[in-house]
Design an enzyme around this catalytic site. Structure first.
Site, short mmCIF file in Angstrom:
data_model
loop_
_atom_site.label_atom_id
_atom_site.label_comp_id
_atom_site.label_asym_id
_atom_site.label_seq_id
_atom_site.Cartn_x
_atom_site.Cartn_y
_atom_site.Cartn_z
N LEU A 138 0.82 -1.21 0.00
CA LEU A 138 0.00 0.00 0.00
C LEU A 138 0.85 1.26 0.00
O LEU A 138 0.41 2.31 -0.45
CB LEU A 138 -0.91 0.00 1.24
N GLY A 139 2.06 1.16 0.52
CA GLY A 139 2.93 2.33 0.59
C GLY A 139 4.19 1.98 1.34
O GLY A 139 4.34 0.89 1.89
N ASP B 78 4.20 13.80 15.40
CA ASP B 78 4.49 13.56 13.99
C ASP B 78 3.21 13.67 13.15
O ASP B 78 2.96 12.85 12.27
CB ASP B 78 5.13 12.18 13.79
N GLY C 234 10.34 5.73 5.40
CA GLY C 234 11.56 5.43 6.12
C GLY C 234 11.40 4.31 7.13
O GLY C 234 12.36 3.67 7.53
N PHE C 235 10.15 4.04 7.56
CA PHE C 235 9.89 2.99 8.55
C PHE C 235 9.90 1.60 7.93
O PHE C 235 10.13 0.61 8.60
CB PHE C 235 8.53 3.24 9.21
N GLY C 236 9.56 1.49 6.63
CA GLY C 236 9.43 0.20 5.98
C GLY C 236 8.25 0.21 5.03
O GLY C 236 7.95 1.23 4.42
#
Length: 831
Positions: A521-522, A640, A525-527
């Site tokens: 889906l997207g 965030d 930077g997190f994965g």
């Protein structure tokens, strides 16, 4: 046939001629996809298309987003409108009466309803018969039918896109460059162009009004050495070709499917590589402007940019800021000067005993612009530079050879990998310092090694002593486990998790078809985030944290504990989690309409968010934030809040997500301080970025930025590519003071009568982004402002990061590691 002319059910009789026309039209409708050629007798009307033989490209009329103007374009033959070439980009047809046809003199022309020529291929020779064919490469070729010669082709006049088999050149005989659209709604020639500078070795540039704004670094024969990871990350093969006519040009071929990969230069001056991910959607696999460091000459002469440092600009070894005060304020364009003159620059009478200059080695560098190739061996490259007092640096790179620089070193960048070894000339005193540093480093390394060896010995002894204990109580020194059950049992957090399900790796792998790329889906930077379906049929979104992500086990557990306690219609629901096989995964409810930034900032798609929907989204975000700050039993600061962390359900209702950076406040706690500043470029409040102080007013600042982005449809973090202002906030402040704030309204949502309401939202947004936290309203006051038409709002004060308007475009990033692609970043050491 008689049956066709017989009158039935009171219908008018149909003549044989009309019947033939109907049958022919029906045949053309059914067989239209096979037509790839335009002739005098077979033009393209506004509502028709021709399709290349391999079904890869189509040609026809289209209208960009937010305009009814009609243009003829070549597009990918997939859902949606992905345009790679535009014919009449400077002169649109104003209605749907346009026609693309072959003129009597053989030219390819676009005519309007009055049969006036809007655009022409302008072929110099006149021919009796010609035809235009759309090839499966995306090239439209006009051919003289008498001899088969090519008269004109669309590849000779590129617009903003580069597809396989196309070529770009900068030779004397032929100059082919990409030129950006004026805006996402206007394909006329914009301010940006992209192409090659063919001085040896060639380099690729993006220019803004002929001034460089991005540079690739020199060509090595296989890659541009100023683009890290190009040899492995690129899905295409670039080739420099010199043909028999003396022309030199670059072309490329896709490694996999050439129909699914292309480059485009957008209206912001960003060159992007895009790959199709199906259903008309495209993923950006590379961008020329991934950080502030990619801006040409960001740190000025003799300055070096490092996106992983804060501040991002430093002077090269042996140099100091030209203006210390300006440099410390983040105004880096003035660059650096030498701390000490070189030996060859000093007065000879006072330098007879001075030691010779030398070079300091800087690894993994993007080498400066304005290099000079010297045809000598690698061994002689440095000594040749040393003999020439005007030579300030050198480098040797396989495939390029020896490079020398004289004068200023401009557009230097430090990479974490790849790049070249750059040797910068410095006085002998700088070399001494470097040697002293090496000696100190060696001592530290030896001492540290001894300490580690002793520590490992005692750890081993302790491990051996407890070897017979139960396996669950053993902790491996070299294979740490991230099993959630183990973690919560050891830390006592099991009670905090409540009834949150703990999924196995096998369950989530099966739900996502073993994390099949087509289910992605997207990513950030997190994965990656994958769509999945559990055995009971429930659709889920699985957030799979990368091992290289900045979000570690602390953030993972923080999100698990925090969000499992929250229940609100405007907060995304956490269904469960998994931490096995060194994997960390979070399982959320599935949001079918993706994130808010997908709909706000994707200029290639018509917006589905009208003003009424945007009002609902703002209200939902505000209410979710109010719950976090005031109404939940835990007072939570999100830290965030941004467009990509707002997910939309099937009714386009907003839900705040990603609580990995959230902080829980105590009952009487209003603000806190941290030395680890986290957040996303463009959304971080100034007191947080500069001093590490955060509170609910930090979230209000982020909400204000988000509010202005929703009104304008423009991203704050890369707004400077559109305007001369520092940011969207600066531009909004300028128009507000000039009583021109109505210009901020996104053209995609503008309808007469909404101006008053939108201006109230702009007013509230400016109050939220004021420089000082004490001046900002709390979120409950903001919601009251937005929902009341009669309340008199206080006048806003200067927004954050706008005191330096008119200076370097990156002033606002001087205290941050920034991220053009909107990925969360961590700033080490807030001051």
């Amino acid at each position: 046939m008689a049956a066709l002319t017989r009158k039935r059910n009171n219908e008018s009789p149909v003549s044989m001629r009309e019947s033939f026309v109907l049958v022919l039209a029906s045949c053309l409708t059914v067989c239209g996809t096979a037509i790839d050629t335009i002739t005098i007798g077979r033009p393209v009307q506004d509502n028709e298309t021709i399709v290349s033989s391999g079904q890869t490209f189509k040609l026809g009329f289209f209208s960009p987003a937010n305009t009814s103007n009609r243009y003829v374009g070549i597009m990918y033959n997939i859902p949606g409108t992905t345009v790679i070439w535009v014919a009449n980009r400077d002169k649109p047809v104003k209605d749907s009466t346009g026609i693309l046809t072959i003129a009597e003199d053989g030219d390819l022309v676009i005519l309007n309803g009055e049969r006036e020529t809007i655009w022409s291929s302008n072929v110099s020779k006149s021919v009796a018969s010609s035809s235009a064919k759309l090839l499966d490469t995306g090239n439209l070729v006009l051919t003289d039918n008498s001899d088969g010669s090519t008269m004109w082709e669309s590849f000779q006049i590129p617009t903003d896109s580069l597809v396989p088999k196309m070529r770009l050149s900068a030779g004397a005989k032929e100059k082919l460059q990409l030129t950006s659209w004026r805006s996402p709604s206007d394909p006329s020639i914009g301010d940006f162009s992209a192409g090659f500078h063919l001085f040896r070795p060639p380099q690729f540039f993006v220019w803004e009004n002929n001034v460089p704004c991005w540079r690739s670094g020199p060509w090595s024969g296989n890659t541009f050495i100023g683009i890290p990871g190009m040899s492995s990350a690129y899905q295409s093969r670039l080739d420099l070709v010199e043909d028999n006519s003396g022309s030199t040009y670059f072309t490329y071929n896709s490694v996999n499917n050439p129909a699914l990969f292309y480059y485009s230069l957008n209206s912001s001056g960003c060159l992007q590589a895009k790959v199709s991910i199906g259903k008309g959607d495209w993923s950006v696999t590379w961008s020329s402007l991934e950080s502030q460091c990619d801006i040409y000459g960001k740190c000025g002469p003799f300055g070096s940019c490092n996106r992983l440092q804060s501040p991002i600009c430093t002077c090269l070894q042996g140099f100091k800021p030209r203006d210390e005060e300006e440099w410390n304020r983040g105004h880096w364009s003035g660059g650096c000067i030498r701390k000490e003159l070189l030996k060859c620059e000093r007065n000879q009478s006072s330098s007879t005993d001075a030691k010779e200059d030398g070079f300091v080695r800087l690894p993994n560098m993007k080498v400066p612009d304005f290099l000079v190739l010297v045809v000598i061996s690698e061994e002689a490259c440095g000594s040749s530079c040393l003999k020439n007092c005007s030579c300030t640096a050198y480098a040797y790179y396989k495939g390029i050879g020896c490079m020398h620089w004289s004068g200023n070193l401009i557009d230097v960048q430090h990479f974490s990998y790849d790049g070249a070894d750059l040797y910068v000339r410095v006085p002998y005193s700088e070399l001494d310092k470097k040697k002293d540093t090496k000696a100190v480093t060696a001592v530290i390394v030896v001492a540290a090694s001894l300490f580690i060896a002793v520590s490992l010995y005692f750890c081993w002894k302790r491990w051996a002593k407890h070897k017979g204990k139960d396996q669950d109580d053993q902790v491996s020194l070299f294979e740490p486990t991230y099993n959630v059950e183990n973690m919560v049992n050891k830390t006592g957090d099991r009670a905090k998790l409540g009834e949150l399900p703990l999924y196995t790796y096998e369950t989530l792998a099966k739900a996502t078809d073993n994390f099949e790329p087509c289910n992605e889906l997207g990513k950030g930077g997190f994965g990656q985030v994958y769509k999945g379906k559990l055995l009971d049929g429930q659709e889920i979104a699985v957030k799979r944290l990368s091992n290289t992500s900045g979000q570690g086990i602390e953030e993972f557990m923080n999100e698990v504990v925090v969000i499992s306690k929250l229940q609100h219609r405007n907060l995304v629901r956490l269904i469960g989690c998994c931490a096995e096989r060194e994997e960390k995964m979070l399982v959320y409810e599935y949001m079918p309409n993706k994130s808010l930034d997908f709909h706000l900032f994707d200029s290639d798609k018509p917006s589905v968010l009208d003003w009424k929907k945007r009002v609902t989204i703002v209200d939902g975000i505000g209410r979710g934030l109010l719950y976090l700050h005031r109404d939940s039993r835990l007072k939570i600061i999100h830290r965030d809040l941004k467009a990509s962390n707002i997910l939309l359900d099937k009714e386009l209702r907003p839900k705040i997500s990603d609580f990995g950076l959230a902080r829980i406040f105590g009952g009487n706690e209003d603000q806190a301080n941290t030395r680890r500043v986290v957040g996303t470029y463009g959304y971080i409040a100034p007191e947080y970025a500069m001093e590490g102080m955060f509170s609910e007013k930090s979230d209000v600042y982020s909400f204000g930025v988000l509010l202005l982005e929703i009104v304008t449809g423009r991203r704050n973090s890369n707004f400077y590519y559109h305007e001369n202002e520092l940011s969207l906030l600066g531009y909004a402040w300028k128009l507000w003071n000039e009583k021109e704030a109505v210009k901020l309204i996104d053209a995609a949502i503008f309808v007469p009568g909404i101006e008053k309401e939108v201006l109230r939202y702009v007013h509230a947004g400016l109050l939220c982004v004021q420089e000082f936290a004490k001046d900002r309203p709390d979120i409950s006051a903001v919601l009251s402002m937005l929902n009341s038409e009669t309340s008199n709002l206080p006048l806003p004060k200067l927004p954050a990061y706008t005191r330096r308007l008119g200076s370097s475009v990156s002033d606002s990033s001087s205290q941050r590691v920034d991220s053009i692609n909107n990925v969360t970043v961590t700033i080490v050491e807030g001051r």
